[in-house]
Design a protein around this motif. Structure first.
Motif, PDB file in Angstrom:
ATOM      1  N   ILE A   5       0.847  -1.202   0.000  1.00  0.00           N
ATOM      2  CA  ILE A   5       0.000   0.000   0.000  1.00  0.00           C
ATOM      3  C   ILE A   5       0.874   1.240   0.000  1.00  0.00           C
ATOM      4  CG2 ILE A   5      -1.687   1.287   1.384  1.00  0.00           C
ATOM      5  CD1 ILE A   5      -2.835  -1.349   2.227  1.00  0.00           C
ATOM      6  N   GLN A   6       1.978   1.189   0.732  1.00  0.00           N
ATOM      7  CA  GLN A   6       2.887   2.323   0.775  1.00  0.00           C
ATOM      8  C   GLN A   6       3.488   2.588  -0.620  1.00  0.00           C
ATOM      9  OE1 GLN A   6       5.954   1.689   3.609  1.00  0.00           O
ATOM     10  NE2 GLN A   6       5.436   3.513   4.797  1.00  0.00           N
ATOM     11  N   GLN A   7       3.933   1.552  -1.263  1.00  0.00           N
ATOM     12  CA  GLN A   7       4.498   1.703  -2.611  1.00  0.00           C
ATOM     13  C   GLN A   7       3.438   2.210  -3.590  1.00  0.00           C
ATOM     14  OE1 GLN A   7       5.916  -2.294  -3.196  1.00  0.00           O
ATOM     15  NE2 GLN A   7       8.052  -1.713  -2.753  1.00  0.00           N
ATOM     16  N   TRP A   8       2.221   1.662  -3.423  1.00  0.00           N
ATOM     17  CA  TRP A   8       1.118   2.094  -4.297  1.00  0.00           C
ATOM     18  C   TRP A   8       0.828   3.583  -4.109  1.00  0.00           C
ATOM     19  CZ3 TRP A   8      -1.325   1.329  -8.517  1.00  0.00           C
ATOM     20  CH2 TRP A   8      -2.556   1.931  -8.747  1.00  0.00           C
ATOM     21  N   HIS A  10       2.874   5.847  -2.946  1.00  0.00           N
ATOM     22  CA  HIS A  10       4.021   6.584  -3.458  1.00  0.00           C
ATOM     23  C   HIS A  10       3.941   6.695  -4.992  1.00  0.00           C
ATOM     24  CE1 HIS A  10       8.066   8.128  -3.643  1.00  0.00           C
ATOM     25  NE2 HIS A  10       8.412   7.159  -4.521  1.00  0.00           N
ATOM     26  N   PHE A  11       3.639   5.590  -5.647  1.00  0.00           N
ATOM     27  CA  PHE A  11       3.495   5.587  -7.108  1.00  0.00           C
ATOM     28  C   PHE A  11       2.373   6.522  -7.553  1.00  0.00           C
ATOM     29  CE2 PHE A  11       1.200   3.827 -10.765  1.00  0.00           C
ATOM     30  CZ  PHE A  11       2.169   3.981 -11.736  1.00  0.00           C
ATOM     31  N   ARG A  12       1.229   6.444  -6.831  1.00  0.00           N
ATOM     32  CA  ARG A  12       0.082   7.289  -7.170  1.00  0.00           C
ATOM     33  C   ARG A  12       0.426   8.768  -7.016  1.00  0.00           C
ATOM     34  NH1 ARG A  12      -5.284   6.183  -3.902  1.00  0.00           N
ATOM     35  NH2 ARG A  12      -4.327   7.799  -2.680  1.00  0.00           N
ATOM     36  N   ASN A  13       1.114   9.129  -5.938  1.00  0.00           N
ATOM     37  CA  ASN A  13       1.502  10.528  -5.726  1.00  0.00           C
ATOM     38  C   ASN A  13       2.482  11.000  -6.793  1.00  0.00           C
ATOM     39  OD1 ASN A  13      -0.108  10.828  -3.487  1.00  0.00           O
ATOM     40  ND2 ASN A  13       1.499  10.239  -2.022  1.00  0.00           N
ATOM     41  N   GLU A  14       3.455  10.132  -7.114  1.00  0.00           N
ATOM     42  CA  GLU A  14       4.412  10.508  -8.167  1.00  0.00           C
ATOM     43  C   GLU A  14       3.711  10.679  -9.520  1.00  0.00           C
ATOM     44  OE1 GLU A  14       7.608   7.727  -8.445  1.00  0.00           O
ATOM     45  OE2 GLU A  14       8.673   8.547  -6.715  1.00  0.00           O
ATOM     46  N   GLU A  15       2.789   9.766  -9.794  1.00  0.00           N
ATOM     47  CA  GLU A  15       2.041   9.856 -11.065  1.00  0.00           C
ATOM     48  C   GLU A  15       1.195  11.123 -11.109  1.00  0.00           C
ATOM     49  OE1 GLU A  15       0.928   8.721 -14.852  1.00  0.00           O
ATOM     50  OE2 GLU A  15       2.525   7.963 -13.579  1.00  0.00           O
ATOM     51  N   ARG A  16       0.532  11.453  -9.972  1.00  0.00           N
ATOM     52  CA  ARG A  16      -0.273  12.685  -9.904  1.00  0.00           C
ATOM     53  C   ARG A  16       0.630  13.902 -10.116  1.00  0.00           C
ATOM     54  NH1 ARG A  16      -2.359  12.923  -4.574  1.00  0.00           N
ATOM     55  NH2 ARG A  16      -3.952  11.458  -5.170  1.00  0.00           N
ATOM     56  N   GLN A  17       1.794  13.900  -9.440  1.00  0.00           N
ATOM     57  CA  GLN A  17       2.728  15.019  -9.572  1.00  0.00           C
ATOM     58  C   GLN A  17       3.242  15.132 -11.011  1.00  0.00           C
ATOM     59  OE1 GLN A  17       3.216  17.142  -7.041  1.00  0.00           O
ATOM     60  NE2 GLN A  17       4.316  18.414  -8.522  1.00  0.00           N
TER      61      GLN A  17
END
Length: 117
Positions: A5-8, A10-17
């Motif tokens: 969930i943490q990696q997910w 992190h990935f989601r935030n990076e993708e949003r950014q």
């Protein structure tokens, strides 16, 4: 999918950014293009205005030159006509004087011939 969930997140935030950065970059490019186009339009309008003004100035100069030439030609023709009229009148006076002499001489000869009879 073996992502935690943490990696997910992190990935989601990076993708949003990444998407936000991409959208802001696209917006900046769009605004820069609008600015560039408006500058090009301004340059085009300025250039067209200058060209139009130049053409108008050239046309006015050409008209002025044509008028000056016509005036000069009219004055020249008037002067030529005056000269021709003066020459004509002078020749008429000379012809008149010659006719008067001729008439006087004829009458003198006739009178002489009359007296000789």
């Amino acid at each position: 999918c073996n992502l935690s969930i943490q990696q997910w997140n992190h990935f989601r935030n990076e993708e949003r950014q990444r998407r936000l950065d991409n959208a802001s970059q696209l917006e900046a490019n769009r605004l820069a293009k609008i600015l560039h186009d408006s500058q090009q339009r301004h340059y085009f309008i300025t250039d067209k205005t200058m060209h139009t003004t130049l053409l108008r100035t050239q046309q006015k100069a050409a008209i002025t030159i044509q008028r000056a030439y016509k005036d000069w030609k009219k004055k020249l023709q008037s002067k030529r006509m005056q000269t021709e009229e003066y020459i004509h009148l002078k020749s008429q006076k000379e012809n008149w004087a010659a006719r008067q002499i001729q008439i006087a001489w004829r009458s003198h000869c006739r009178h002489r011939d009359f007296l000789a009879r």
